[in-house]
Design a protein around this motif. Structure first.
Motif, short mmCIF file in Angstrom:
data_model
loop_
_atom_site.label_atom_id
_atom_site.label_comp_id
_atom_site.label_asym_id
_atom_site.label_seq_id
_atom_site.Cartn_x
_atom_site.Cartn_y
_atom_site.Cartn_z
N MET A 110 40.60 32.73 36.45
CA MET A 110 40.85 33.88 37.34
C MET A 110 42.33 34.17 37.21
O MET A 110 43.17 33.52 37.85
N MET A 167 44.36 36.66 38.00
CA MET A 167 45.12 37.37 39.04
C MET A 167 46.19 38.27 38.40
O MET A 167 47.20 38.58 39.04
N GLY A 170 43.14 42.25 36.96
CA GLY A 170 42.15 41.44 37.66
C GLY A 170 41.17 40.76 36.71
O GLY A 170 40.01 40.54 37.04
N TYR A 172 35.60 35.87 43.37
CA TYR A 172 36.52 36.01 44.51
C TYR A 172 35.83 35.56 45.79
O TYR A 172 36.41 34.83 46.60
N ARG A 187 39.00 39.69 47.18
CA ARG A 187 39.98 39.83 46.10
C ARG A 187 41.36 40.17 46.65
O ARG A 187 42.37 39.65 46.18
N LEU A 205 42.81 36.92 48.07
CA LEU A 205 43.24 35.97 47.04
C LEU A 205 44.51 36.46 46.35
O LEU A 205 45.38 35.68 45.98
N ARG A 206 44.63 37.77 46.24
CA ARG A 206 45.86 38.33 45.67
C ARG A 206 47.05 38.01 46.58
O ARG A 206 48.12 37.63 46.11
#
Ligand code: GUN
Ligand code: FE
Length: 441
Positions: A12, A14, A18, A390, A340, A343-344
């Motif tokens: 993932m 990031m 994305g 996510y 998402r 998590l960002r």
């Protein structure tokens, strides 16, 4: 050159697009050298088989008090000002070098073990040297500084500083620690909050932070009683006051900032001020619900932090991510913040708050190798078929799923075994130093 190869992970990244890709990550010294595809393992000194595991950037927590970890469970069920005056300040005043060191080690152990690789930390008035020592030895990436307090009522004598001495002591620590451990450690000026600081101290911090090009980390507008004290003493709302004295600049990082009016939101946006959201602390101290979606819509960088152990009572980004989303859903409806977005915030958002978005916060070639591997082969995170990654990581995964953690290219936990911290020793010493500290109260 040392090379570590992590093979066959779900990555993932990031990154801005994305992207989530399957493949290998090669780390050369402390930087990410390749992402995705297949790297022949013969090239690497260490090979980690990540088949079935998820690779993520390490979490970035933008508000922590390592010196308070020893006070976990000793200041429950209070509001901010009572929490500080009745419990936290007397406890901080009783710290010695030994207790700050083990408090920091306890906190860092918890942070690394739950996937956090970078922190913005605020220490207490004295013994900050011990916290830096623990940061250096443990391998965590940290921006930290001694707290500054030269004003206020009901402050225990050991925490009362003279203005000039507070500035001098800060500069002395800065000169020793800023850029230490090959840049893994940085210094930030940490005036506690306006309630604890004279204007002379705050303007001194403003000038010195410019001179040394370092950040300023403070609490602001966390609690309504705090704001009332600032208004009665300075005649202005908190953030307006900070702007009036020239502190509202891009190097300013505000913790909490819950009670903002339109004018204060405009100041934060236009001056490039950064904000840290601390959902667990805000709920437990009954401080309020921050305007996170509004700040994000304004383009303000917002990171997430657990704050100190006695107002949370954990330092676990998985819990904080969950609370970040859930708190706003109750206020604005279920679509306001998705997994998402959260998590960002926990990765790239935190990096932006620290002005380190080119160095950390995503899995991209050239960035520092701050990584975590999650093992999601367990009941509570299944099914995996056609998974929304996510959703799985933010809403279902927990800290026990963190299998392996790397900071600055160095493995600090592998297969749940800590490599830089002797867990049972730190737990024992934490109890010993706390017992001694309590006898000094
Ligand atoms: N405001 C001033 N000091 C503190 C502190 O130590 N923790 C929190 N949460 N808020 C503060
Ligand atoms: Fe705090």
């Amino acid at each position: 050159m040392t090379k570590t190869l992590i093979r066959n992970a779900v990555i993932m990244t990031m990154n801005a697009k994305g992207e989530i890709i399957q493949g290998d990550v090669l780390v050369e010294n402390n930087r990410i050298a390749s992402v995705g595809g297949s790297v022949p393992s013969v090239q690497a000194d260490t090979v980690i088989d990540a088949n079935g595991k998820v690779l993520l950037p390490g979490f970035v927590q933008t508000h922590i008090h390592l010196c308070q970890t020893l006070f976990r469970g000793r200041a429950d069920d209070l509001e901010l000002i009572d929490w500080l005056r009745q419990r936290i300040w007397p406890l901080e005043a009783a710290h010695n070098a030994d207790s700050v060191y083990y408090s920091a080690m306890l906190g860092i152990g918890e942070l690394l073990r739950s996937g956090t690789t970078t922190i913005l930390d605020m220490e207490t008035v004295h013994h900050t040297e011990s916290a830096f020592q623990a940061i250096q030895e443990s391998g965590i990436r940290a921006i930290s500084g001694k707290v500054m307090m030269d004003h206020g009522t009901e402050v225990p004598a050991p925490l009362q500083e003279k203005t000039a001495k507070s500035l001098e002591d800060s500069v002395q620590l800065l000169e020793k620690w800023n850029g230490a451990a090959d840049g893994r450690i940085q210094y930030a000026f940490c005036p506690r909050f306006v309630v604890s600081c004279t204007e002379e101290l705050l303007t001194g911090v403003r000038d010195l932070s410019e001179q040394y090009n370092v950040r300023v980390h403070t609490h602001a507008s966390e609690n309504q009683d705090e704001i009332a004290i600032v208004e009665s003493e300075r005649g202005l709302r908190n953030v307006i006051y900070l702007d009036r004295i020239g502190l509202a600049r891009p190097n300013l990082i505000l913790a909490h900032s819950i009670w903002l009016d339109e004018e204060e939101r405009r100041i934060i946006r236009e001056r490039g001020v950064k904000v840290t959201h601390c959902p667990g602390s805000n709920l437990k101290l009954a401080s309020g619900v921050a305007q996170v979606p509004e700040l994000l819509r304004d383009g303000v960088p917002v990171g997430i932090g657990a704050d100190g152990a006695p107002c949370n009572n954990n330092l676990d980004m998985f819990q904080e991510m969950r609370l970040t989303a859930f708190m706003q859903k109750v206020k604005h409806g279920p679509t306001v913040m998705d997994a998402r977005t959260v998590l960002r915030m926990a990765t790239m958002g935190g990096a932006e708050v620290l002005g380190m978005e080119k160095e950390i916060g995503s899995v991209e070639v050239g960035k520092l190798a701050d990584l975590q591997l999650l093992d999601l082969e367990d009941f509570h995170v299944y099914p995996s078929f056609d998974a929304d990654w996510y959703s799985r990581v933010v809403y279902a995964a927990t800290r026990g799923d963190v299998d392996t953690v790397m900071v600055d290219g160095r493995i600090v936990m592998r297969g749940r075994m800590m490599t830089t911290i002797d867990k049972s020793y730190v737990l024992r010493e934490a109890d010993r130093t706390l017992r001694n500290l309590l006898s000094r109260l």
